[in-house]
Scaffold this active site. Structure first.
Site, PDB file in Angstrom:
ATOM      1  N   ASP A 226       0.844  -1.188   0.000  1.00  0.00           N
ATOM      2  CA  ASP A 226       0.000   0.000   0.000  1.00  0.00           C
ATOM      3  C   ASP A 226       0.886   1.249   0.000  1.00  0.00           C
ATOM      4  OD1 ASP A 226      -2.809   1.109   0.508  1.00  0.00           O
ATOM      5  OD2 ASP A 226      -1.670   2.010   2.149  1.00  0.00           O
TER       6      ASP A 226
ATOM      7  N   GLU B 139       1.468   0.114  -4.930  1.00  0.00           N
ATOM      8  CA  GLU B 139       0.971   1.388  -5.451  1.00  0.00           C
ATOM      9  C   GLU B 139       2.158   2.342  -5.602  1.00  0.00           C
ATOM     10  OE1 GLU B 139      -3.415   2.254  -3.804  1.00  0.00           O
ATOM     11  OE2 GLU B 139      -1.920   2.033  -2.222  1.00  0.00           O
TER      12      GLU B 139
END
Length: 967
Positions: free
Chosen positions: A667, A696
């Site tokens: 993340d 990400e």
């Protein structure tokens, strides 16, 4: 003046005119009240307000609030008789300019002499929004009925809070409050100053608004500046019944006093930033040259006294005065082995010099090989914790996950480099432990969960000492190993939240297992039927939640990174979370499906124990002391710190070695520094050469990171992948504009879709294995909801056709395909774009849709089967893609066409492959084909049982596509 008192009283102190009924006599001292700060700017707005009767001669105070700050103030007097008042609001800062926006207007009729625009109990006040513009900076309140009284439920429920800041920065302070029993908290729950005195700010709250029936036993208090969570003040504090009706707080201190603490000029703290650099924090600011080197005394444990050779101010934002002295010493201190005491002439007390920036020196405070946590064996358990700023550390043992049964403490000893250790003999399996630490900035009353705990329990209150060998499912040594992955391009990733998968009544899962790891196991046949290769689980590491409730949370607020969360287990208080997650991993591996964990090492939940073990070490801070918040969640984990980097690496290695995890999705990976991610890759590939790593490639905001972020550009030269938002936007439009469309909706963005199809090597991906291709994920709108919002004119049949078109391109594109679970049959979240805490009714997978949208499901299943059967859709190198994949003119702006030379691809049974996609709404397109006869393998109906043959051209239906081949 007013009188300060702290008493056990039937009626507590009312400020201004004293009225107290006491059980005993106490000595009081006069306290001087201070007025609010004086504006320094021009008049920026005016208010005319009709006043309620009966307030003649009282002062009226107004404040204009914008984004958490009082930007302008005014005051006036109530005239005799029914009247109105004119308030000229002057800017607080001389250079502040009014901007057109929505503001808050606070006006108070002062009845107790405290003089605040925020009302104290008994004051009349107005609080309204104001759409203020420079063109019309005037407001009239013509109805006296808009005024309200801030009423107290009962006199004995008044709690007065005094707050002192060493930096004297008292403007725009609020205190966030909550019922510590989590039964009832008022909304809004932030309180603001009702006055100022020589101690600092005065706040009031009504106990009757907290807890069941207004009888809260404890109320949480957390000061912050300007409504900004990045500027929160230290640790949570708590008012408790035994403290009485009046308490005192000091900025940066965790204590709560029921009598005024000493705020005379004193040393607050001292920090070692290197063996020769000492920073002393004083309770009052001083000017340059006010403190001479000979006034600063650094004392060794043997009593020797050292003086710095130079003392300078550490200023913030160019201030003339500062609370911080930067002291340079002549000789280096043995900071890793010896404690030093510091005194400053003219300031009361002394303090211990705490290692701070020097903790980043790996020679002094980094041990690569030390195993931290509770290391269990039947003969004894060794506890090790990194706590370099602590003066004492104890491990506390309990017999049960809650309560005090069996409580016993064991002192720990330093073993070097900031690590403490002790061994407790005997078989401790099944007992529970926490740590207690004492020292500067540490709360000796707090019990702290081990950040290395492998089996947290009961909402992360304690950790269980667990013999992990007893938690292994049958045949674990075989099943711990996942399916082999030659290249990530061979994968088809399926993202799913454990609870979402099975919580719906129509999931068909055993009721007791719905929403649990064991319930997920019962849905594995669906995953096998669909044909996916890997499941990416939304966070299952222990996150901030009530494990015994049904309150929903995705889990992106981790508090204990080495333990599964008990919300997904049948019993949150034993080793079920460990055993049952292993059972899920084993079942998925048995089915030939790999397990990828979605991990959140970029930030932590607010209740995570890191800051209670080593204050300000594990998080990033700005130079002014505010929290870095590139995550948008209140903090950034400081991955570049040596022991923080070790923690991330150790944690990931643990999940691979103990649970057999096959990969990780990171993340907000750009908040993890590149060197840490490179070390993660090196260490994990040593355990599993085929480990899958991607994330990400962005952050939610700017960060105080020292080092390079891990993003699309810096991952060149690694085998770390990243989500391809450019391809997503080309296919379906930006997720941040619900009306925006892409190729799926209206045929636009064809050029960018082509870049995505060829593996994005022209954009950023040096290897196709690094581009994670997707149309949607848990964030933002699911596909069907986005299509409904962006194409409200289309029918449901049209929307399903658009989904098929998008999936056709997704699964034939070079790279790694990724789908959000449940969307293979058009899962909807009823238009919610951010369902992280929405109820099950929004997040659950509705399994009736599988039958309703059977055609979409089977189409998706057929595409996955085709992709897995044909290496031409999974080419390994960008040079091969550039040479073998060609785009052709389809003769239509909204139609794209490409071919792949299958004969050049090792293991590919088809000589040539042709893919055509027509995004027109209602117009079929006749597309000319390369020479030769072509077989139609798939069209808008799905995979053909008997391939059709075409030559010269093929007619492609609107909002659909075809896959053709030459054998």
């Amino acid at each position: 003046m007013r009188w300060r008192g702290w008493v056990k009283a039937v009626l507590p102190v009312t400020l201004g005119v004293m009225s107290v009924s006491c059980e005993r006599t106490v000595v009081r001292e006069p306290v001087k009240l201070f007025p609010p700060p004086v504006p320094r700017g021009d008049v920026v707005a005016t208010v005319e307000a009709a006043l309620p009767a009966g307030h003649q001669g009282r002062k009226v105070l107004a404040g204009l609030k914008h984004r958490g700050r009082i930007v302008a103030r005014a005051e006036a007097l109530c005239a005799d008789g029914p009247s109105s008042v004119r308030l000229e609001l002057r800017a607080m800062e001389a250079d502040w300019q009014l901007v057109d926006d929505v503001y808050e207007l606070w006006i108070t009729i002062d009845r107790d002499g405290l003089e605040s625009c925020y009302p104290s109990f008994g004051d009349w006040y107005v609080h309204v929004p104001w759409e203020l513009s420079r063109a019309n900076p005037h407001k009239r309140l013509v109805d006296p009925g808009v005024w309200r009284v801030r009423e107290l439920s009962r006199p004995e429920n008044l709690i007065t809070v005094h707050y002192h800041r060493y930096d004297q920065d008292y403007d725009n302070v609020g205190i966030w409050t909550w019922d510590a029993g989590y039964e009832r908290t008022p909304q809004p729950n932030e309180i603001f100053e009702v006055g100022r005195d020589e101690y600092g700010l005065i706040f009031q709250l009504d106990r009757g608004e907290y807890g069941r029936d207004g009888q809260a036993k404890s109320i949480g208090l957390l000061p912050r500046l300007a409504g900004d969570w990045n500027r929160k003040d230290g640790d949570n504090r708590y008012w408790k019944v035994e403290l009485g009706p009046e308490i005192w707080l000091i900025s940066g201190r965790h204590q709560v006093w029921n009598a005024p603490p000493d705020i005379r000029p004193q040393i607050v703290a001292a920090y070692l930033d290197s063996p020769r650099e000492l920073v002393v924090f004083l309770s009052r600011p001083v000017a340059e040259d006010e403190i001479k080197p000979e006034q600063v005394r650094v004392m060794t444990e043997s009593g020797d006294v050292l003086h710095p050779v130079r003392v300078q101010l550490e200023r913030v934002a160019g201030a003339v005065r500062s609370n911080y002295l930067h002291c340079t010493l002549f000789d280096s201190l043995a900071v890793a082995d010896v404690w030093y005491r510091v005194r400053v002439e003219g300031f009361h007390g002394e303090t211990v010099a705490v290692p701070r920036k020097v903790l980043d020196d790996p020679e002094l405070f980094y041990d690569e090989t030390v195993e931290l946590g509770a290391i269990y064996s039947p003969s004894g358990t060794t506890f090790r914790v990194f706590a370099p700023t602590a003066l004492t550390v104890h491990v506390v043992l309990y017999d049960e996950p809650t309560g005090t049964k069996g409580r016993v403490t064991h002192p720990m000893k330093r073993r070097g480099k900031g690590v403490w250790e002790t061994t407790v003999t005997g078989d401790l399996e099944g007992r529970f432990y926490v740590y207690q630490l004492d020292g500067p900035d540490l709360n000796p009353e707090r019990e702290v969960v081990d950040i290395y705990a492998v089996n947290t329990v009961h909402n992360t209150q304690r950790a269980r000492i667990t013999d992990l060998s007893r938690t292994n499912p049958p045949d674990w040594e075989r099943l711990r190993e996942g399916p082999p992955v030659e290249s990530p391009t061979d994968m088809v990733i399926y993202e799913m939240h454990v609870r979402d998968m099975t919580i719906a009544p129509n999931s068909g899962v055993t009721p007791a297992y719905r929403g649990k790891f064991r319930g997920f196991i019962e849905k594995i046949p669906h995953l096998k039927e669909l044909g996916i290769t890997h499941v990416q689980l939304l966070p299952i590491q222990d996150f901030e939640n009530d494990e015994f409730s049904t309150n929903y949370n995705w889990g992106y607020v981790t508090v204990a990174f080495n333990s599964p969360d008990g919300w997904f287990a049948t019993n949150p208080d034993d080793d079920s979370r460990v055993r049952e997650f292993k059972e899920l991993v084993a079942a998925l591996h048995e089915a030939g499906i790999g397990v990828i964990m979605d991990v959140v090492y970029n930030h932590t939940g607010s209740s995570a124990p890191f800051n209670h073990l080593v204050p300000r070490y594990y998080y990033r801070f700005h130079p002014d002391g505010s929290w870095s918040n590139g995550s948008g969640c209140g903090n950034d984990f400081r991955s570049e710190a040596p022991m923080a980097r070790k923690y991330i690496v150790d944690s990931l290695k643990y999940w691979v070695s103990e649970y057999g995890i096959d990969g990780f999705r990171f993340d907000l990976m750009a908040l993890i520094d590149l060197e840490t991610m490179k070390e993660v890759e090196r260490e994990l590939r040593a355990l599993n050469p085929h480990i899958v790593l991607y994330g990400e490639p962005w952050a939610a905001g700017p960060s105080a990171m020292k080092g390079r972020p891990t993003d699309k550009h810096t991952i060149r030269g690694t085998r770390i992948g990243a989500f391809n938002d450019q391809f997503r936007n080309a296919l379906i439009g930006s997720p941040f504009d619900e009306k925006a469309g892409g190729f799926m909706q209206n045929g636009t963005g064809k050029h960018d879709v082509e870049r995505g199809i060829e593996g994005s090597w022209r954009w950023w991906a040096p290897r196709p294995a690094q581009t994670i291709n997707y149309i949607s994920c848990h964030d933002n709108y699911v596909i069907i909801d986005k299509l409904r919002l962006s194409r409200p004119d289309a029918t449901e049949t049209d929307h399903i056709a658009m989904m098929k078109l998008g999936y056709l391109l997704l699964f034939t594109a070079q790279g790694v395909p990724f789908i959000h679970g449940g969307e293979e049959f058009a899962r909807s979240k009823q238009g919610h774009h951010n369902s992280y805490d929405a109820p099950d009714e929004i997040n659950q997978v509705d399994w009736s849709l599988k039958e309703k949208h059977r055609d979409l499901y089977e189409f998706t299943r057929d595409l996955i089967a085709l992709r897995r059967a044909h290496p031409a859709f999974r080419i390994r190198a960008k040079e091969q893609i550039a040479a073998w994949l060609k785009f052709h003119d389809a003769g239509d702006a909204a139609t794209l066409m490409f071919t792949i030379a299958g004969s050049l691809v090792e293991g590919e049974p088809w000589k040539n492959i042709c893919v055509i996609a027509n995004a027109n709404d209602a117009r079929s397109v006749e597309v000319s084909l390369p020479a030769g006869s072509w077989h139609v393998a798939l069209d808008h109906t799905g995979r053909l049982a008997t391939p059709q043959t075409v030559e010269g051209s093929v007619r492609v239906r609107f909002k659909s596509g075809v896959i053709l081949y030459q054998p």
